[in-house]
Design a protein around this motif. Structure first.
Motif, short mmCIF file in Angstrom:
data_model
loop_
_atom_site.label_atom_id
_atom_site.label_comp_id
_atom_site.label_asym_id
_atom_site.label_seq_id
_atom_site.Cartn_x
_atom_site.Cartn_y
_atom_site.Cartn_z
N UNK A 288 0.56 -1.14 -0.57
CA UNK A 288 -0.34 0.01 -0.01
C UNK A 288 0.53 1.09 0.07
N UNK A 289 2.16 1.14 -0.04
CA UNK A 289 2.59 2.29 0.63
C UNK A 289 3.66 2.86 -0.01
N UNK B 277 -7.35 0.97 -1.48
CA UNK B 277 -7.90 0.58 -0.15
C UNK B 277 -8.62 1.16 1.09
N UNK B 278 -7.99 2.90 0.47
CA UNK B 278 -8.53 3.55 1.22
C UNK B 278 -10.08 3.29 0.87
N UNK C 216 -3.06 1.72 -2.88
CA UNK C 216 -3.56 2.53 -1.83
C UNK C 216 -5.39 3.38 -2.07
#
Lengths: 197, 197, 197, 197
Positions: free
Chosen positions: B113-114, B123-124, B120
Motif C-alpha cells: 500500500x505504501x 485500499x482507501x 493505496x
DNA sequence: TATGAATGAGGGTTCATTCAT
DNA sequence: CATGAATGAACCCTCATTCAT
C-alpha cells in the motif's frame, strides 16, 4: 567480548532492517555494515534465520517494554487513553515521516509470530498485559463512579486493544490521512459509551 | 487470446503466492506452473514487479468485492454484524487451518500500500465503502429507534471498522485462541453501548 | 544446440576430473573451463551431483565398452588372456605415468556404485558380461580339448575376473613394481592349472 | 599427556571418518567431537592433512595387524583359506549392513597410497607379508604331500592375494550379491587345482 | 599448552532478465 | 507472439587456518 560482537551485529542488523525492510537486506550487507568478516558472523549466529529471529525478538521486546512501562493501571482512563494516543502518534510519525521501514519490520514480526514459538508467546504476553492494565484501570474507574457499574472491564479492555491495533495497522499502511484524529474519535466513542452521565 | 494468457498467468501466480507466500515464489515457478516459456511471460509483463503488483491488485479487488457485495446497508445492525462475523470466521479458518500462506499475502498487500498508488487508492476506497455501509445501516437503525439518537453513525462505523481490522490481524497472527468468540464479544460490547434500552 | 552444450560441459568436466580428481574440482572450475556462465550450467544440470554422476556414467560406459568390444569368446583362452594383459598394461601406464588422476576417478566410481542405482546396474552388467565372455571362451576350449573336461567354466571365469580386478587395483595403487609381469604370472598360474597336459 | 590428547583426537577422527566418509568430515566436527578447542588441535597437528594421513596410517596399521596376527603359516591351507573367508565375511557385513562409511575410508586409503610414501611402504609391506605367509603355508603343504610338488608357492600365493583383494573390492562395491559364497567358490577353484588327487 | 574469536577465499546455488532464433 | 539457452550478480554458507590472549 563475545557478547559485545553479537550485540553489535544485532544493532547493525536492526538498523538496516528498519531502514530497508527485513527482506531487502542481505547477509552481506549486514556483515559489511558491521565491519566484520563472514566467519565472524557465523561464529555468532547459526544462520541468517537466527539473526532475523533474534532481531525480531529485540524489536518486539523493545515495543513491549514501552507499553509495559506505561502506568496505565494507576491513571484515570481518560488520561490513559490520552497517553496511548500520544505514544501512537509518535510511532506513526516515525513510520510515515521517517525514511525507515519500521512498518515492514512490524509486518515481518507479525508474520513471524506464526512460525516462531518464542515470538508468539512474547506477542500473546504483550497483548495480555496491555489488556490487563486497561482492565485494571477500568475497574478502578468503576469504583470511582466514573465508569458505569454494568460495564464489563475485560470486554471493554479487549475492545480498546483491538481497535487500537486495527487503527495502528491502517494508519501505518497509510490508509488514514489524519490517523491521530481518527484514534481520538474512536477512543471518545468508546469512552462516552461507558461513562456515567 | 493475449488477455487470456495474461489472466492465466495471474491466476496461476496468485495461487502460488497464496500457497507459499509472495516472497517465496520465483518467476521460474510461476512460468513453469503456467506452462509457458520465459519469453511468453516477458511478453505480457515488463518484469516481476509488474506481476506481483498486478496480482496484489486482483487479490485486493477480490477481497473488496466480497465486502462491497454484502448488503449491510439493508440489514439490521445485528444481522450485519452477524454476517461479518461469519465472513471473518471463514477467513480465519482458511488462514489457520489451511496449508496456504494467505496471511503472508495479506501482509504483503498491506506493505505494498505504501509503495503503490493504485493499491493505496483501492485500499482507501475499500475501507471507505465498508465504513459507509455500516454508517448507512446505523442511520436506518436510529430511524427505526433501535439505536439511540445521540449516537454518531460515522464514528461508530469507524470504531467497528478499526476493531474488526485489528481483531482480524491479531487472529491471523495466531494471537487469539478463539478468535471468533472474541469478535462476538467485541461486537456485543459495541452493540450494547449504542442501542436503546 | 542444447545437447551440444551439455556434452561440452561433460567433456570438459571429465577431463578436469581425470586430471585433478573428482573431489578436487569445483563447479567454478568446470564452468570457467567450459567457457560458460553459471546460469548456463544450471540450465543443463540440476546441481553438481547430477554432473558428477553423469560424468561417472560416461566414464564407466567408456570402460565397459572397451571390454565389451573385446572378442574374447571367439579367441583361444591364451590369446584372450594376452589381450587383456595388454589392455591392462596400457591402462596402468596411463594411470602411473600420466599426469592425470584417472585412478581417483576410478575409486570415485567404485564409491558411487553404492549410492547410485544406475551405476550399480552398469557395473554389475559389466562384470557379468566380462565373466560370460570368459566362460564362453573356456567352454569352447574344453570342446577343443585344450582345457580339461572337469574344469567348471563359470567358476574359472569368476576367478579370472576377480584376480584381474584385484591386480588392477593393487597396480593402480602403485603397490606392485612391475604390474604387467605380475599379471602374467597370475594368468599363467591359472592357465596351467586348467589345461590338459 | 600430550600423547594421550593426540591419540584421543585420532580415535575420534577415525570414528567420524568411518561413519561419514573422510571427505565429509570437517575439522570443526572433529574438534567438537573431541571436546577440544581449535588451538589445542593445531598444537598437535600441523594441519588437516597431517590428521587425515595419520588416521589413515592408524587405519591401515590396524588392518595390517589383523592379517599379520593370523597364524596362516602354521595352518593347513584349507584352514587358512577358511579363516580368511570368515574374516572377509565379517568385514563385508560391516560394510554392507552397517551405517558406516568404512568403504569410503578404504578407498581413500587406497588413493592416499600414491601420494604418501609412508602409506605406500606400509601397504607394500602388508601385501608382502600376506603373500609370504601364504607362500610358507603352501610350502609346508607341499612337504606334507597335500599340494602337488610342481606348484610354485610364490605364484600361487600371489594369485590368492590378488583374487582376495579383487573379490573384496567387488563385494564392498556391492557388485556381488552373495559375496561370501563367491569367495568360497574362488578358493575352491584354486585349491582343487593345486592339490594332489 | 590452551582458548575461541576472527579471517576470507571459496563453495554450491538461485534468479530476474536478455536476446538470437 | 513465442522459445529457451545464456547471462552474471548476488545469495547464503563452509571451512581450514591464524593469532591475540
Amino acid at each position: 567480548m563475545e557478547k559485545d560482537t553479537k550485540t553489535h551485529i544485532i544493532t547493525v542488523a536492526l538498523q538496516l532492517f528498519e531502514e530497508k525492510g527485513l527482506n531487502k537486506v542481505s547477509l552481506n550487507e549486514v556483515i559489511k555494515a558491521s565491519g566484520l568478516s563472514k566467519g565472524a558472523f557465523y561464529h555468532h549466529f547459526k544462520d541468517k534465520k537466527e539473526l532475523t529471529s533474534t532481531c525480531i525478538h529485540y524489536y518486539w521486546e523493545d515495543m513491549s517494554n514501552n507499553v509495559v512501562k506505561l502506568p496505565i493501571q494507576d491513571m484515570s482512563l481518560k488520561d490513559a487513553l490520552s497517553m496511548i494516543l500520544q505514544q501512537f502518534d509518535e510511532a506513526i510519525k516515525r513510520i510515515n515521516e521517517g525514511n525507515d521501514n519500521f512498518f515492514e519490520m512490524y509486518l515481518n514480526m507479525l508474520y513471524s509470530i506464526r512460525n516462531d514459538e518464542k515470538i508468539l508467546s512474547m506477542s500473546r504476553n504483550y497483548f495480555k498485559k496491555f489488556k490487563q492494565k486497561l482492565s485494571d484501570c477500568i475497574k478502578k474507574e468503576i469504583e470511582r463512579g466514573i465508569i458505569r457499574e454494568d460495564v464489563d472491564p475485560e470486554n471493554t479492555a479487549l475492545l480498546i486493544t483491538t481497535c487500537t491495533e486495527g487503527h495502528g495497522l491502517l494508519s501505518s499502511a497509510n490508509i488514514y490521512d489524519s490517523p491521530n484524529q481518527k484514534l481520538e474519535i474512536i477512543y471518545d466513542q468508546i469512552y462516552k459509551s461507558i461513562t456515567t452521565k
